[in-house]
Design a protein around this motif. Structure first.
Motif, PDB file in Angstrom:
ATOM      1  N   TYR A 103      37.725  45.637  48.710  1.00 39.79           N
ATOM      2  CA  TYR A 103      36.827  46.118  47.658  1.00 39.79           C
ATOM      3  C   TYR A 103      37.610  46.206  46.347  1.00 39.79           C
ATOM      4  O   TYR A 103      38.450  47.090  46.153  1.00 39.79           O
ATOM      5  CB  TYR A 103      36.287  47.481  48.086  1.00 39.79           C
ATOM      6  CG  TYR A 103      35.276  48.095  47.167  1.00 39.79           C
ATOM      7  CD1 TYR A 103      34.055  47.472  46.905  1.00 39.79           C
ATOM      8  CD2 TYR A 103      35.534  49.339  46.582  1.00 39.79           C
ATOM      9  CE1 TYR A 103      33.123  48.068  46.078  1.00 39.79           C
ATOM     10  CE2 TYR A 103      34.597  49.934  45.753  1.00 39.79           C
ATOM     11  CZ  TYR A 103      33.389  49.288  45.501  1.00 39.79           C
ATOM     12  OH  TYR A 103      32.463  49.882  44.682  1.00 39.79           O
ATOM     13  N   HIS A 109      40.825  48.142  40.623  1.00 38.50           N
ATOM     14  CA  HIS A 109      40.475  48.416  39.221  1.00 38.50           C
ATOM     15  C   HIS A 109      40.753  49.874  38.863  1.00 38.50           C
ATOM     16  O   HIS A 109      41.176  50.170  37.744  1.00 38.50           O
ATOM     17  CB  HIS A 109      38.999  48.082  38.969  1.00 38.50           C
ATOM     18  CG  HIS A 109      38.670  46.653  39.240  1.00 38.50           C
ATOM     19  ND1 HIS A 109      37.367  46.202  39.357  1.00 38.50           N
ATOM     20  CD2 HIS A 109      39.457  45.555  39.423  1.00 38.50           C
ATOM     21  CE1 HIS A 109      37.366  44.900  39.591  1.00 38.50           C
ATOM     22  NE2 HIS A 109      38.627  44.490  39.637  1.00 38.50           N
ATOM     23  N   GLU A 110      40.510  50.776  39.816  1.00 34.00           N
ATOM     24  CA  GLU A 110      40.774  52.195  39.577  1.00 34.00           C
ATOM     25  C   GLU A 110      42.255  52.460  39.341  1.00 34.00           C
ATOM     26  O   GLU A 110      42.625  53.486  38.766  1.00 34.00           O
ATOM     27  CB  GLU A 110      40.286  53.019  40.772  1.00 34.00           C
ATOM     28  CG  GLU A 110      38.770  53.057  40.905  1.00 34.00           C
ATOM     29  CD  GLU A 110      38.333  53.624  42.241  1.00 34.00           C
ATOM     30  OE1 GLU A 110      39.237  53.998  43.049  1.00 34.00           O
ATOM     31  OE2 GLU A 110      37.112  53.677  42.501  1.00 34.00           O
ATOM     32  N   ARG A 111      43.109  51.524  39.800  1.00 33.23           N
ATOM     33  CA  ARG A 111      44.565  51.651  39.603  1.00 33.23           C
ATOM     34  C   ARG A 111      45.036  50.728  38.480  1.00 33.23           C
ATOM     35  O   ARG A 111      46.187  50.320  38.440  1.00 33.23           O
ATOM     36  CB  ARG A 111      45.309  51.320  40.901  1.00 33.23           C
ATOM     37  CG  ARG A 111      44.910  52.131  42.113  1.00 33.23           C
ATOM     38  CD  ARG A 111      45.020  53.640  41.908  1.00 33.23           C
ATOM     39  NE  ARG A 111      44.983  54.395  43.151  1.00 33.23           N
ATOM     40  CZ  ARG A 111      43.888  54.767  43.794  1.00 33.23           C
ATOM     41  NH1 ARG A 111      42.693  54.414  43.316  1.00 33.23           N
ATOM     42  NH2 ARG A 111      43.959  55.497  44.892  1.00 33.23           N
ATOM     43  N   ASP A 112      44.111  50.394  37.555  1.00 34.56           N
ATOM     44  CA  ASP A 112      44.457  49.603  36.372  1.00 34.56           C
ATOM     45  C   ASP A 112      44.988  48.218  36.739  1.00 34.56           C
ATOM     46  O   ASP A 112      45.884  47.674  36.086  1.00 34.56           O
ATOM     47  CB  ASP A 112      45.501  50.342  35.522  1.00 34.56           C
ATOM     48  CG  ASP A 112      45.298  50.108  34.020  1.00 34.56           C
ATOM     49  OD1 ASP A 112      44.289  49.475  33.646  1.00 34.56           O
ATOM     50  OD2 ASP A 112      46.162  50.528  33.237  1.00 34.56           O
ATOM     51  N   THR A 113      44.422  47.625  37.802  1.00 31.49           N
ATOM     52  CA  THR A 113      44.910  46.348  38.329  1.00 31.49           C
ATOM     53  C   THR A 113      43.743  45.399  38.579  1.00 31.49           C
ATOM     54  O   THR A 113      42.722  45.795  39.151  1.00 31.49           O
ATOM     55  CB  THR A 113      45.682  46.580  39.641  1.00 31.49           C
ATOM     56  OG1 THR A 113      46.779  47.481  39.402  1.00 31.49           O
ATOM     57  CG2 THR A 113      46.234  45.275  40.198  1.00 31.49           C
ATOM     58  N   THR A 114      43.909  44.159  38.157  1.00 29.35           N
ATOM     59  CA  THR A 114      42.917  43.106  38.368  1.00 29.35           C
ATOM     60  C   THR A 114      43.468  42.077  39.344  1.00 29.35           C
ATOM     61  O   THR A 114      44.652  41.738  39.298  1.00 29.35           O
ATOM     62  CB  THR A 114      42.572  42.417  37.036  1.00 29.35           C
ATOM     63  OG1 THR A 114      42.004  43.382  36.150  1.00 29.35           O
ATOM     64  CG2 THR A 114      41.577  41.283  37.228  1.00 29.35           C
ATOM     65  N   ARG A 173      42.968  45.363  31.843  1.00 29.77           N
ATOM     66  CA  ARG A 173      43.813  46.252  32.638  1.00 29.77           C
ATOM     67  C   ARG A 173      45.292  45.907  32.428  1.00 29.77           C
ATOM     68  O   ARG A 173      45.637  44.901  31.854  1.00 29.77           O
ATOM     69  CB  ARG A 173      43.423  46.165  34.110  1.00 29.77           C
ATOM     70  CG  ARG A 173      41.948  46.524  34.325  1.00 29.77           C
ATOM     71  CD  ARG A 173      41.540  46.486  35.796  1.00 29.77           C
ATOM     72  NE  ARG A 173      40.112  46.800  35.902  1.00 29.77           N
ATOM     73  CZ  ARG A 173      39.154  45.870  35.940  1.00 29.77           C
ATOM     74  NH1 ARG A 173      39.467  44.581  35.914  1.00 29.77           N
ATOM     75  NH2 ARG A 173      37.885  46.232  36.000  1.00 29.77           N
ATOM     76  N   PRO A 191      37.040  47.132  43.224  1.00 32.34           N
ATOM     77  CA  PRO A 191      37.090  48.336  42.388  1.00 32.34           C
ATOM     78  C   PRO A 191      38.198  49.320  42.757  1.00 32.34           C
ATOM     79  O   PRO A 191      38.639  50.095  41.919  1.00 32.34           O
ATOM     80  CB  PRO A 191      35.694  48.946  42.578  1.00 32.34           C
ATOM     81  CG  PRO A 191      34.818  47.757  42.786  1.00 32.34           C
ATOM     82  CD  PRO A 191      35.646  46.821  43.630  1.00 32.34           C
ATOM     83  N   HIS A 192      38.660  49.284  44.022  1.00 28.82           N
ATOM     84  CA  HIS A 192      39.784  50.142  44.390  1.00 28.82           C
ATOM     85  C   HIS A 192      41.034  49.754  43.596  1.00 28.82           C
ATOM     86  O   HIS A 192      41.826  50.621  43.193  1.00 28.82           O
ATOM     87  CB  HIS A 192      40.071  50.053  45.885  1.00 28.82           C
ATOM     88  CG  HIS A 192      39.059  50.742  46.740  1.00 28.82           C
ATOM     89  ND1 HIS A 192      38.510  51.953  46.415  1.00 28.82           N
ATOM     90  CD2 HIS A 192      38.494  50.376  47.929  1.00 28.82           C
ATOM     91  CE1 HIS A 192      37.649  52.317  47.364  1.00 28.82           C
ATOM     92  NE2 HIS A 192      37.617  51.382  48.282  1.00 28.82           N
TER      93      HIS A 192
END
Length: 230
Positions: free
Chosen positions: A103, A108-113, A73, A105-106
């Motif tokens: 959570y 991750h959906e914004r290209d963030t780890t 990401r 994955p919220h």
């Protein structure tokens, strides 16, 4: 922010008086919301610095670079967990903070780890993570690395000059007092951006700067009894 417990209960009034007071306070809440949005926008415009050091971390699957922590990401949030190599577990305040992480994955959906990093060796981290039940959060060891020192989440003048919440030792002691009263480990978050093969450090915050990430405290701030920390 006032975090003292409420010593007296609010006045009891009629619905109309309550509504008038609530409307008056709403004006101040909106001012705060707009100021916070402006501050966040200004934070996003801060300059960044290229990370030159080749940091090596130890994860559950072996060695990893800082770039590896992004998991492909563009953005990376590192939560520096206070866990000295000599300790058997992380500090209670960091444990409280980690339990508040939502959570993933919220993000991750914004290209963030988001990952956790401590100086304790991976074997201690593995046992601690298993005991805490943190199966969903990547947790890396920076043992033997300068990572925590370079980003001033660990304070040791023999490794790097002190910078305590962006103050030198002298500046901190003049403004606050003895620097080592809280120990050598600090709760901190650092943020990185990946652009192609380059990694940049964009932001760090320490101690009270992490307060906004604590959902339970923000919920309690809505109540008349407050955080009840006293």
């Amino acid at each position: 922010m006032d975090t003292e417990p409420q010593s007296e209960l609010p006045r009891v009034v009629g619905r109309e008086e309550w509504l008038a007071a609530r409307r008056e306070f709403l004006v101040r809440e909106k001012e705060f919301t707009h100021a916070r949005e402006a501050l966040s926008a200004e934070r996003r415009r801060l300059p960044m610095v290229r990370v030159e050091e080749d940091y090596v971390f130890e994860g559950p699957d072996g060695k990893a670079s800082l770039a590896d922590l992004f998991e492909g990401r563009r953005q990376l949030i590192v939560h520096h967990v206070m866990f000295d190599p000599e300790w058997e577990e992380g500090c209670p305040s960091c444990r409280f903070q980690i339990r508040e992480i939502g959570y993933l994955p919220h993000l991750h959906e914004r290209d963030t780890t988001l990952v956790l990093v401590s100086r304790a060796p991976q074997e201690k981290i593995r046992r601690y993570k298993e005991r805490m039940g943190w199966d969903n959060i990547p947790y890396y060891s920076s043992y033997g690395s300068r990572f925590n020192y370079d980003f001033h989440a660990t304070l040791d003048e023999s490794v790097t000059p002190l910078l305590i919440n962006f103050r030198t030792r002298e500046e901190h002691e003049a403004a606050v007092g003895p620097w080592d009263i809280w120990g050598h480990e600090l709760p901190a978050v650092s943020v990185f951006l990946r652009d192609g093969e380059e990694v940049y450090h964009t932001y760090s915050t320490f101690s009270r700067g992490l307060d906004i990430l604590l959902a339970v405290h923000n919920y309690l701030d809505l109540t008349p009894l407050g955080r009840q920390l006293g």
